[in-house]
Design a protein around this motif. Structure first.
Motif, short mmCIF file in Angstrom:
data_model
loop_
_atom_site.label_atom_id
_atom_site.label_comp_id
_atom_site.label_asym_id
_atom_site.label_seq_id
_atom_site.Cartn_x
_atom_site.Cartn_y
_atom_site.Cartn_z
N UNK A 225 40.46 29.68 50.17
CA UNK A 225 39.46 30.48 49.48
C UNK A 225 39.79 31.97 49.63
N UNK A 226 39.64 32.69 48.53
CA UNK A 226 39.83 34.14 48.57
C UNK A 226 38.60 34.82 48.00
N UNK A 227 38.39 36.05 48.40
CA UNK A 227 37.31 36.84 47.79
C UNK A 227 37.73 38.31 47.79
N UNK A 228 37.52 38.95 46.63
CA UNK A 228 37.75 40.40 46.54
C UNK A 228 36.42 41.05 46.26
N UNK A 229 36.08 42.05 47.06
CA UNK A 229 34.84 42.79 46.82
C UNK A 229 35.06 44.24 47.23
N UNK A 230 34.05 45.06 47.05
CA UNK A 230 34.25 46.49 47.31
C UNK A 230 32.99 47.11 47.89
N UNK A 231 33.18 48.29 48.46
CA UNK A 231 32.04 49.01 49.03
C UNK A 231 32.32 50.50 49.00
N UNK A 232 31.25 51.28 49.15
CA UNK A 232 31.36 52.74 49.13
C UNK A 232 31.11 53.27 50.54
N UNK B 177 41.90 39.87 42.12
CA UNK B 177 42.01 41.27 41.67
C UNK B 177 41.89 41.36 40.14
N UNK B 178 42.62 40.47 39.42
CA UNK B 178 42.58 40.51 37.94
C UNK B 178 41.15 40.26 37.45
N UNK B 179 40.49 39.29 38.05
CA UNK B 179 39.13 38.96 37.62
C UNK B 179 38.18 40.12 37.92
N UNK B 180 38.33 40.71 39.10
CA UNK B 180 37.48 41.85 39.48
C UNK B 180 37.68 42.99 38.48
N UNK B 181 38.92 43.24 38.10
CA UNK B 181 39.21 44.30 37.13
C UNK B 181 38.56 44.02 35.78
N UNK B 182 38.66 42.73 35.36
CA UNK B 182 38.04 42.37 34.07
C UNK B 182 36.54 42.58 34.12
N UNK B 183 35.91 42.20 35.25
CA UNK B 183 34.45 42.28 35.35
C UNK B 183 33.94 43.71 35.47
N UNK C 242 48.98 34.66 45.61
CA UNK C 242 48.44 34.17 44.32
C UNK C 242 46.92 34.38 44.27
N UNK C 243 46.24 34.05 45.37
CA UNK C 243 44.77 34.19 45.40
C UNK C 243 44.37 35.66 45.28
N UNK C 244 45.12 36.54 45.94
CA UNK C 244 44.80 37.96 45.84
C UNK C 244 44.91 38.44 44.40
N UNK C 245 46.02 38.06 43.74
CA UNK C 245 46.22 38.55 42.37
C UNK C 245 45.17 37.97 41.42
N UNK D 217 29.61 43.53 42.42
CA UNK D 217 30.60 42.58 41.90
C UNK D 217 31.49 42.04 43.02
N UNK D 218 31.50 40.73 43.18
CA UNK D 218 32.45 40.10 44.10
C UNK D 218 33.09 38.94 43.33
N UNK D 219 34.33 38.63 43.67
CA UNK D 219 35.02 37.51 43.02
C UNK D 219 35.50 36.54 44.08
N UNK D 220 35.04 35.30 44.02
CA UNK D 220 35.52 34.25 44.93
C UNK D 220 36.41 33.30 44.15
N UNK D 221 37.43 32.76 44.82
CA UNK D 221 38.40 31.90 44.15
C UNK D 221 38.78 30.79 45.14
#
Ligand code: CAA
Length: 381
Positions: free
Chosen positions: A310-317, A213-219, A207-210, A174-178
């Motif tokens: 442009x912002x993007x929130x993503x994650x990794x292990x 983040x909100x979208x990533x949490x929803x997904x 604003x882009x971070x929030x 899951x990644x979110x671009x805005x």
């Protein structure tokens, strides 16, 4: 199949200024720079360094002969490129002596494009799991002498190898671009220094971070407690704090305090070098991995931001043994030497200009493995 960052290496210039000295010279309170902005030192860029030499220096630290055999593509992410046509990745390929059967390309979207490079690399490795992609984030951040952005300049490159079964960070799906069309920071083709609407840019970043983040949490249904740490694009270290506090508000729970501590660990190197534009998030990640409380199996969140915007929130292990696959940033930073503010100003004004030609640069004193020697017939050598 796990795909992600297999190795990371950092390079910067050999010289820095102390920002307390800069503050005194500019008639500002040193605390404004070290606390208000959150920067202690700044890389000084000799004319013999550019994004190609910095990028090649970072990449040289991580590529083994075996990696070179598997390399399919080199992606250089930058917003301070040296040519509007030819990709800087071609110069890097040449300097590293890489095989001719390799794809080379340059990516641009302000400070964000290395993140796009990593996502594109993930796609390429998915198609051919034996292959490796080299993503280099390389930039020189220039705002101009005596501008409010001056304290947020910096320079350096982070090179990353993207492979299957990575040793550092396995990317989650899951990644979110805005993205929105706005003018918080820009540099027209004729300009060597950036234009910026500084306060506005910091608000847009938050604003882009929030939003992401909100979208990533929803997904994903994940909460802050599912993360060991968040790493941020750090144009200056206070920016990461502003974004994190925008999320935490007045939360002083154990999780919130842990996130604050991890942020401090991620800011350590940026404090010493300044803004790397495309590389800042990834130097922040290296700083977190080398100074924070993290272990294999931890989930790390990454927020990438590029003006324009442009912002993007993503994650990794995090993967077992990740420590062994990072270059020694502490040693690199300790090995630099300080120059005076007068010397920094002289070097700032001695860069190759937009129209300079037939110039031989004074490169002999530069100890970097790759140097720009000059320009003739509008060709760099
Ligand atoms: N002691 C402690 N703190 C002090 C102080 C003192 N003596 N004097 C001032 N401060 C604090 C201020 O209160 C302020 O804190 P807050 O931001 O928390 O309110 C901070 O120091 C900065 O002071 P100013 O707001 O007066 O600073 P400024 O007007 O000189 O500009 C800036 C600061 C807007 C960041 C400017 O440096 C700038 O434009 N930088 C470039 C733009 C930038 O980096 N934007 C970031 C988002 S865009 C992005 O991320 C992409 C990218 O990489 C560019």
């Amino acid at each position: 199949m796990k795909i992600g960052i297999d190795k990371m290496a950092f390079a910067t210039t050999d010289e820095y200024i102390d920002l307390r000295e800069l503050a005194r010279k500019r008639g500002d309170e040193p605390d404004k720079y070290t606390i208000g902005i959150g920067q202690d030192r700044q890389a000084v860029v000799p004319a013999s360094q550019d994004i190609v030499t910095l990028g090649a220096s970072a990449a040289e630290k991580l590529l083994t002969d075996d990696d070179k055999k598997h390399l399919s593509t080199i992606i250089v992410a930058t917003e301070s490129g040296i040519d509007n046509s030819k990709a800087s990745a071609i110069y890097v390929k040449h300097l590293l002596g890489l095989d001719d059967f390799v794809r080379t390309v340059e990516l641009k979207e302000a400070c964000y494009s290395a993140t796009a490079g990593i996502q594109f690399a993930k796609g390429l490795v998915t198609m051919d799991p034996q292959s490796a992609v080299l993503v280099i984030a390389s930039d020189i951040a220039r705002y101009g002498l005596e501008t409010s952005g001056e304290v947020t300049q910096g320079a350096g490159a982070v090179a990353m190898l993207i492979t299957a079964n990575p040793h550092v960070l396995a990317l989650e799906d899951t990644t979110v671009s805005y993205t929105k069309d706005l003018m918080d920071f820009w540099r027209p083709l004729y300009a060597t220094e950036a234009h910026v609407d500084g306060k506005y840019s910091t608000n847009v970043y938050i604003e882009f971070f929030l939003q992401c983040w909100q979208r990533y949490r929803q997904l994903t249904g994940r909460q802050l407690a599912d993360f060991a740490a968040l790493a941020f694009h750090l144009p200056f270290t206070k920016m990461g704090k502003k974004a994190l506090e925008g999320l935490l508000q007045d939360d002083h729970s154990l999780i919130a305090e842990k996130m604050r501590e991890q942020l401090t660990a991620s800011q350590k190197y940026c404090r010493e070098v300044g803004n790397l534009y495309t590389g800042s998030l990834y130097l922040g990640l290296m700083s977190l991995l080398q100074n924070g409380q993290v272990k294999a199996g931890d989930r790390i969140g990454l927020f990438s931001y590029g003006s324009g915007a442009e912002g993007e929130f993503y994650s990794g292990i995090l993967q077992a043994g990740f420590e062994k696959y990072l270059s020694n940033v502490k040693a690199e930073l300790a090995d630099r030497h300080q120059v005076s503010i007068e010397e920094y100003e002289r070097q700032f004004n001695s860069q190759l200009g937009m129209n300079s030609d037939d110039i031989k640069l004074d490169w002999e004193k530069d100890p970097a493995p790759f140097v720009l020697k000059g320009q003739k017939n509008y060709k760099r050598f």
